[in-house]
Design an enzyme around this catalytic site. Structure first.
Site, PDB file in Angstrom:
ATOM      1  N   LYS A 130      -2.806   3.967   7.874  1.00 51.37           N
ATOM      2  CA  LYS A 130      -1.913   4.927   7.117  1.00 51.37           C
ATOM      3  C   LYS A 130      -2.567   5.012   5.830  1.00 51.37           C
ATOM      4  CE  LYS A 130       3.081   5.026   5.812  1.00 51.37           C
ATOM      5  NZ  LYS A 130       4.443   4.445   6.165  1.00 51.37           N
ATOM      6  N   SER A 142       8.116   6.847   8.049  1.00 55.94           N
ATOM      7  CA  SER A 142       7.051   7.638   7.162  1.00 55.94           C
ATOM      8  C   SER A 142       5.891   7.498   7.862  1.00 55.94           C
ATOM      9  CB  SER A 142       7.080   7.030   6.011  1.00 55.94           C
ATOM     10  OG  SER A 142       6.640   5.873   5.934  1.00 55.94           O
ATOM     11  N   SER A 150      10.104   2.820   9.257  1.00 55.46           N
ATOM     12  CA  SER A 150       8.898   3.890   9.416  1.00 55.46           C
ATOM     13  C   SER A 150       7.737   3.076  10.419  1.00 55.46           C
ATOM     14  CB  SER A 150       8.240   3.706   8.187  1.00 55.46           C
ATOM     15  OG  SER A 150       9.365   4.616   7.168  1.00 55.46           O
TER      16      SER A 150
END
Length: 466
Positions: A82, A155, A179
């Site tokens: 990420k 997210s 998330s």
């Protein structure tokens, strides 16, 4: 397995082939780069592809393996992370245009540990702005590979999409309110949110420091266990990283669930979940019971207050994380992240203390449940197959907000580890997930449960047609 199917191979299996020299890391890495080039122009899961560095690292891995210096199950395997995790010499933007030119001079601890395990880093994956609930207006959100109208989760949206679509063999995401679990459930993959402190947060941009968890998103439990084993543990650069020894998750995993007490609340665990989710949860309970687990009915503590408390607490910690650029550069923020920060900035000390007291009370009540059971079985989210259009009203629809957060954010507040597993599909073919919850630092119990379930089912082996 042909190269046409290579990208959907399990991480552990492709690792065995690379480490036994049936395939080279360079060959596998090149294949994955070609697939990203061919597919991700539509799915938008990557922010940055680290093509040259990945091939250099793959060649280095091949040389080490040829010299008898294999480092473990991740050696030579292409992964991705990420885009809030620092990568030395490569931009890390946190989903925020104001950070698009931020180039760290060092790796995050999790990235450094992946490299030390010999993993090949393909690139950085897309996320929502600041790792909150929506992508910045200037950012193209990743598309769910199971269907363009389906929500891809937040997210860690890019991590879920890339892992599901065969654009990496596993990834790192973060979970502050759900998330890891949202994109795992939406994209039909396996996500492990560790205990808070089990994994160092050094070199990770914050959303909310006391709620942020870093963990793996993978295509099955064994792959997630291998990644967690590489990144977990104490870190002198992060004093909040727990000092407990890291178990051998892969060795413990195959003990299965025989004799484990499996807690289930038939009221809280089923309402307001939709019919598809209820069916998946019941089937998971049935499968684990047949594998040797002992179901026990429990009464879960009320989560309504915990869900209500999550936003102001997260908002306050987010305001602290962004104090250098907000409100001084407010105009460059998207409306959703900006609104969260304003909530946090509006809190006073009395409000904050009440939040902390209620949080401690809730954590204690969840801890007490584990005097009676070893694991909890619950939905991942209440509603399966939600669409992008539906989620556009997320912030304004109290029923939707409550249902989506009911089974996720309470365990960020309490810090308990969870494992999200695909367990079915809706009538329209969208993935449906459920999750296990364990006591603090008992991720070994999670992977035992996930391994037992996935030995007896094949939902984790189903892939979108991309």
């Amino acid at each position: 397995m042909t190269n046409n199917e290579l990208h959907y191979m399990d991480l552990m299996e492709v690792g065995r082939q690379i480490q036994s020299r049936q395939r080279s890391s360079e060959e596998v890495t090149h294949h994955m780069q070609e697939r990203v080039d061919a597919v991700d122009t539509r799915l938008h899961s990557y922010v940055t592809v680290m093509a040259d560095q990945a091939l250099r690292d793959a060649r280095a891995a091949d040389k080490e393996i040829a010299a008898g210096q294999a480092r473990g199950p991740l050696h030579g395997v292409p992964l991705a992370v990420k885009d809030l995790l620092w990568t030395a010499g490569t931009a890390t933007s946190h989903g925020m245009p104001i950070l698009r030119d931020h180039v760290p001079t060092e790796d995050a601890t999790t990235v450094r540990r992946l490299r030390a395990a010999g993993a090949v880093l393909l690139g950085k994956l897309q996320q929502t702005e600041g790792a909150f609930a929506d992508h910045h207006p200037d950012v193209t959100a990743p598309l769910n590979p199971w269907g363009e109208t389906l929500w891809s989760g937040v997210s860690s949206s890019g991590s879920g999409v890339a892992t599901a679509a065969g654009l990496c063999f596993g990834s790192l995401g973060t979970d502050t309110g759900g998330s890891i679990r949202f994109p795992s459930s939406a994209n039909g993959v396996t996500g492990l949110k560790p205990t808070w402190g089990r994994v160092s947060r050094y070199g990770a941009f914050e959303l909310a420091a006391s709620l942020d968890h870093i963990g793996p998103i993978a295509r099955n439990t064994a792959d997630a266990a291998a990644i967690l084993g590489a990144i977990a543990g104490a870190d002198p650069l992060d004093p909040t990283a727990a000092r407990q020894p890291v178990p051998d998750y892969l060795a413990l995993m195959t003990r299965g669930v025989t004799g484990l007490r499996l807690g289930f609340d038939p009221d809280w665990g089923m309402q307001p979940a939709d019919q598809a989710t209820q069916a998946v949860v019941r089937e998971a309970l049935k499968v684990l019971e047949s594998a040797g687990a002992e179901p026990r009915e429990v009464r879960f503590p009320d989560t309504d207050q915990a869900v209500a408390d999550w936003s102001p607490l997260c908002g306050l910690e987010t305001a602290v994380a962004h104090e250098e650029t907000y409100p001084s550069r407010r105009s460059e923020y998207g409306p959703v992240l900006s609104a969260l920060i304003e909530v946090g900035r509006s809190l006073d000390a009395m409000d904050y203390q009440k939040l902390q007291l209620r949080r401690a009370d809730f954590r204690g009540r969840v801890d007490a449940l584990f005097d009676k059971v070893d694991l909890l079985l619950i939905p991942a989210v209440a509603y399966a197959g939600v669409t992008v259009e539906t989620m556009a009203s997320f912030a304004d629809d109290e029923a939707l907000l409550g249902g989506m957060m009911r089974y996720t954010c309470p365990f960020d507040l309490s810090g308990h580890p969870t494992l999200t597993l695909p367990g079915g599909v809706t009538a329209e073919g969208a993935p449906v997930a459920w999750q296990l919850v364990a006591p603090h630092f008992r991720e070994d119990l999670l992977v035992r449960g996930g391994w037992a379930f996935q030995r007896m089912t094949d939902w984790h082996r189903r892939h979108p047609q991309v």
